[in-house]
Design a protein around this motif. Structure first.
Motif, PDB file in Angstrom:
ATOM      1  N   LYS A  45       3.298  22.907  46.403  1.00 25.10           N
ATOM      2  CA  LYS A  45       3.075  21.394  46.287  1.00 25.10           C
ATOM      3  C   LYS A  45       2.888  20.591  47.173  1.00 25.10           C
ATOM      4  CE  LYS A  45       5.587  18.175  43.233  1.00 25.10           C
ATOM      5  NZ  LYS A  45       6.655  18.043  42.136  1.00 25.10           N
ATOM      6  N   THR A  46       1.759  19.956  47.246  1.00 26.66           N
ATOM      7  CA  THR A  46       1.527  18.864  48.328  1.00 26.66           C
ATOM      8  C   THR A  46       2.305  17.578  48.184  1.00 26.66           C
ATOM      9  OG1 THR A  46      -0.295  17.980  46.950  1.00 26.66           O
ATOM     10  CG2 THR A  46      -0.814  19.668  48.508  1.00 26.66           C
ATOM     11  N   PRO A  47       2.513  16.906  49.452  1.00 32.56           N
ATOM     12  CA  PRO A  47       3.379  15.770  49.251  1.00 32.56           C
ATOM     13  C   PRO A  47       2.701  14.753  48.191  1.00 32.56           C
ATOM     14  CG  PRO A  47       3.166  16.567  51.456  1.00 32.56           C
ATOM     15  CD  PRO A  47       2.385  17.162  50.669  1.00 32.56           C
ATOM     16  N   PRO A  48       3.626  14.068  47.693  1.00 30.95           N
ATOM     17  CA  PRO A  48       2.825  13.012  46.665  1.00 30.95           C
ATOM     18  C   PRO A  48       2.180  11.796  47.505  1.00 30.95           C
ATOM     19  CG  PRO A  48       5.522  12.896  46.820  1.00 30.95           C
ATOM     20  CD  PRO A  48       4.762  14.191  47.388  1.00 30.95           C
ATOM     21  N   LYS A  96      -0.165  14.382  41.782  1.00 27.44           N
ATOM     22  CA  LYS A  96      -0.349  13.685  43.032  1.00 27.44           C
ATOM     23  C   LYS A  96       0.650  12.363  43.172  1.00 27.44           C
ATOM     24  CE  LYS A  96      -4.164  15.486  44.656  1.00 27.44           C
ATOM     25  NZ  LYS A  96      -4.222  16.286  45.997  1.00 27.44           N
ATOM     26  N   LEU A  97       1.116  11.888  42.083  1.00 29.75           N
ATOM     27  CA  LEU A  97       1.943  10.761  42.267  1.00 29.75           C
ATOM     28  C   LEU A  97       3.358  11.156  41.823  1.00 29.75           C
ATOM     29  CD1 LEU A  97       0.186   8.263  40.184  1.00 29.75           C
ATOM     30  CD2 LEU A  97      -0.001   8.151  42.615  1.00 29.75           C
ATOM     31  N   ASP A  98       3.688  12.452  42.087  1.00 26.80           N
ATOM     32  CA  ASP A  98       4.888  13.161  41.851  1.00 26.80           C
ATOM     33  C   ASP A  98       5.526  12.676  40.513  1.00 26.80           C
ATOM     34  OD1 ASP A  98       7.024  14.833  42.496  1.00 26.80           O
ATOM     35  OD2 ASP A  98       8.242  13.545  43.370  1.00 26.80           O
ATOM     36  N   LEU A  99       4.850  12.763  39.256  1.00 17.89           N
ATOM     37  CA  LEU A  99       5.284  12.317  37.930  1.00 17.89           C
ATOM     38  C   LEU A  99       5.181  13.310  37.184  1.00 17.89           C
ATOM     39  CD1 LEU A  99       3.331   8.842  37.660  1.00 17.89           C
ATOM     40  CD2 LEU A  99       5.839   9.253  37.993  1.00 17.89           C
ATOM     41  N   GLU A 100       6.068  13.498  36.073  1.00 15.68           N
ATOM     42  CA  GLU A 100       5.824  14.624  35.015  1.00 15.68           C
ATOM     43  C   GLU A 100       5.686  13.923  33.658  1.00 15.68           C
ATOM     44  OE1 GLU A 100       9.841  16.322  35.544  1.00 15.68           O
ATOM     45  OE2 GLU A 100       9.581  16.929  37.517  1.00 15.68           O
ATOM     46  N   GLN A 101       4.995  14.665  32.833  1.00  9.65           N
ATOM     47  CA  GLN A 101       4.860  14.368  31.531  1.00  9.65           C
ATOM     48  C   GLN A 101       5.614  15.229  30.633  1.00  9.65           C
ATOM     49  OE1 GLN A 101       0.888  13.438  30.393  1.00  9.65           O
ATOM     50  NE2 GLN A 101       1.194  13.508  28.107  1.00  9.65           N
ATOM     51  N   TYR A 102       6.339  14.589  29.864  1.00 11.76           N
ATOM     52  CA  TYR A 102       6.949  15.288  28.681  1.00 11.76           C
ATOM     53  C   TYR A 102       6.621  14.959  27.267  1.00 11.76           C
ATOM     54  CZ  TYR A 102      10.660  16.737  32.041  1.00 11.76           C
ATOM     55  OH  TYR A 102      11.341  17.420  33.036  1.00 11.76           O
ATOM     56  N   LYS A 103       6.586  15.661  26.520  1.00 12.00           N
ATOM     57  CA  LYS A 103       6.083  15.434  25.145  1.00 12.00           C
ATOM     58  C   LYS A 103       7.552  15.791  24.180  1.00 12.00           C
ATOM     59  CE  LYS A 103       2.344  16.607  23.244  1.00 12.00           C
ATOM     60  NZ  LYS A 103       1.860  15.396  22.613  1.00 12.00           N
ATOM     61  N   ILE A 104       7.868  14.888  23.393  1.00 12.43           N
ATOM     62  CA  ILE A 104       8.987  14.921  22.631  1.00 12.43           C
ATOM     63  C   ILE A 104       8.576  14.965  21.042  1.00 12.43           C
ATOM     64  CG2 ILE A 104      11.333  13.778  21.666  1.00 12.43           C
ATOM     65  CD1 ILE A 104      11.211  12.228  24.658  1.00 12.43           C
ATOM     66  N   PHE A 105       8.958  15.967  20.607  1.00 15.20           N
ATOM     67  CA  PHE A 105       8.857  16.436  19.069  1.00 15.20           C
ATOM     68  C   PHE A 105       9.961  15.856  18.207  1.00 15.20           C
ATOM     69  CE2 PHE A 105       6.769  19.492  21.697  1.00 15.20           C
ATOM     70  CZ  PHE A 105       5.372  19.675  21.268  1.00 15.20           C
ATOM     71  N   HIS A 158       9.675  10.190  36.341  1.00 15.76           N
ATOM     72  CA  HIS A 158       9.805  10.817  37.788  1.00 15.76           C
ATOM     73  C   HIS A 158      10.530  12.243  37.644  1.00 15.76           C
ATOM     74  CE1 HIS A 158       9.223   6.535  39.042  1.00 15.76           C
ATOM     75  NE2 HIS A 158       8.408   7.275  39.791  1.00 15.76           N
ATOM     76  N   ASN A 159      11.507  12.447  36.700  1.00 18.93           N
ATOM     77  CA  ASN A 159      12.134  13.814  36.690  1.00 18.93           C
ATOM     78  C   ASN A 159      12.629  13.813  35.374  1.00 18.93           C
ATOM     79  OD1 ASN A 159      14.821  12.052  36.391  1.00 18.93           O
ATOM     80  ND2 ASN A 159      14.292  11.819  38.718  1.00 18.93           N
ATOM     81  N   LYS A 160      13.340  15.263  35.317  1.00 19.59           N
ATOM     82  CA  LYS A 160      13.724  15.513  33.898  1.00 19.59           C
ATOM     83  C   LYS A 160      14.816  14.717  33.130  1.00 19.59           C
ATOM     84  CE  LYS A 160      16.015  19.525  31.646  1.00 19.59           C
ATOM     85  NZ  LYS A 160      16.630  21.019  32.181  1.00 19.59           N
TER      86      LYS A 160
END
Length: 333
Positions: free
Chosen positions: A9-12, A241-250, A293-295
């Motif tokens: 993982k490269t630095p954001p 690249k922005l150290d962001l995470e995408q979550y899908k909520i069902f 940004h995180n869980k």
């Protein structure tokens, strides 16, 4: 099970406030001019141009997307979720290459959680959809452990703005809701295909490729917008690249109150971390996509939704969107 390969993982990428404001503006309207953005973010045109080019070189900006309401043209979007047996790197590449080359597959999503992958397929009827699915299974049936087919009826995309003061909510693009009967000619089709490939392609370049005047291109694009076929343009960002995470909520609903659904949509509109709400046919189901940004932040959004809409929701499920490749909004001929 999908093989999880180690990746360094490269630095954001670190963004300053001007970078953030520029990205918000491109997300809101991906085709707006450099001078217009410069005025809004209070930076010189040269400064805005430099920053956009830098963000592109660094891989933060991956491209620009034209948002086309395929439902107006008689298409329906289907999402097929897959759970795979053990799949190695080469097999996964083969699946992705197949999806990229198929004219009716609009997007690929890879997950960590309940499912491994989803393909978004555009088709005008169930027979066309079935042909696409059969072509997939002819090549990859032995790799599939399970599947779930959903039909998307509505998509609400939330275009948030940067706001220092009181936030007035996102600009909302609504795709679907009903099946249209709009007809486009070959010239409109060619314009949409070019915009689908690059939402920020210059008007003069479209005119050059189609061997017509700039004025004719401007007129046709204006008409496509007036007919609500072309809803807007946005920027595609590399969240890693922005150290962001995408979550899908069902969400599975136990109460089909339209008023409460509208309140849920409004809640999403005012939450800057929520980028999309999707309604599914016949299962009393809604999907919410959030970027965090995180869980822990994702969990907070889920808990808040569960509390605010306890009377509406009977069950929830979450998955991490590991990657999302928007191949083409418009089926290719």
């Amino acid at each position: 099970m999908l093989e999880r390969l180690h990746q360094d993982k490269t630095p954001p990428i670190k963004l300053d406030l001007k970078d953030i404001k520029i990205l918000y503006e491109l997300g809101l309207e991906g085709r707006q001019s450099i001078s217009k953005i410069a005025k809004k973010v209070q930076l010189s045109k040269q400064g805005v141009k430099y920053k956009i080019e830098k963000l592109t070189r660094e891989g933060v900006v991956e491209g620009y997307l034209a948002v086309i309401d395929l439902y107006r043209l008689g298409y329906v979007l289907h999402r097929v979720f897959f759970r795979f047996q053990y799949v190695n790197r080469e097999q996964m590449k083969e699946i992705i290459d197949f999806a990229k080359s198929h004219p009716n597959i609009s997007a690929i999503q890879q997950f960590f959680g309940a499912w491994d992958m989803a393909l978004i397929i555009s088709a005008k009827n169930i027979f066309e959809f079935n042909q696409v699915l059969k072509s997939f299974y002819m090549k990859f049936e032995s790799l599939v452990k399970g599947e779930m087919i959903t039909i998307i009826t509505d998509i609400y995309q939330f275009r948030h703005t940067y706001a220092d003061a009181k936030y007035e909510g996102a600009t909302t693009l609504h795709l679907g809701g009903e099946l249209g009967t709009e007809i486009i000619d070959d010239f409109d089709e060619k314009i949409l295909q070019l915009l689908a490939s690059d939402g920020r392609i210059p008007l003069f370049e479209i005119a050059r490729q189609l061997d017509v005047s700039d004025k004719k291109v401007v007129y046709r694009i204006k008409k496509l917008i007036e007919r609500k076929i072309l809803l807007g343009f946005t920027v595609l960002l590399n969240k890693d690249k922005l150290d962001l995470e995408q979550y899908k909520i069902f969400l599975t609903l136990k109460n089909t109150s339209s008023d409460r659904e509208k309140e849920l949509i409004s809640y999403c509109k005012f939450n800057k971390q929520i980028i999309q709400l999707t309604k599914i046919l016949g299962r009393n189901a809604i999907e919410i996509d959030c970027v965090v940004h995180n869980k822990k932040e994702a969990q907070q959004i889920l808990e808040e939704i569960q509390v605010k809409f306890a009377d509406l929701i009977s069950n929830t499920l979450t998955a991490v969107v590991v990657s999302e490749k928007q191949i083409h909004y418009l089926p290719r001929k």
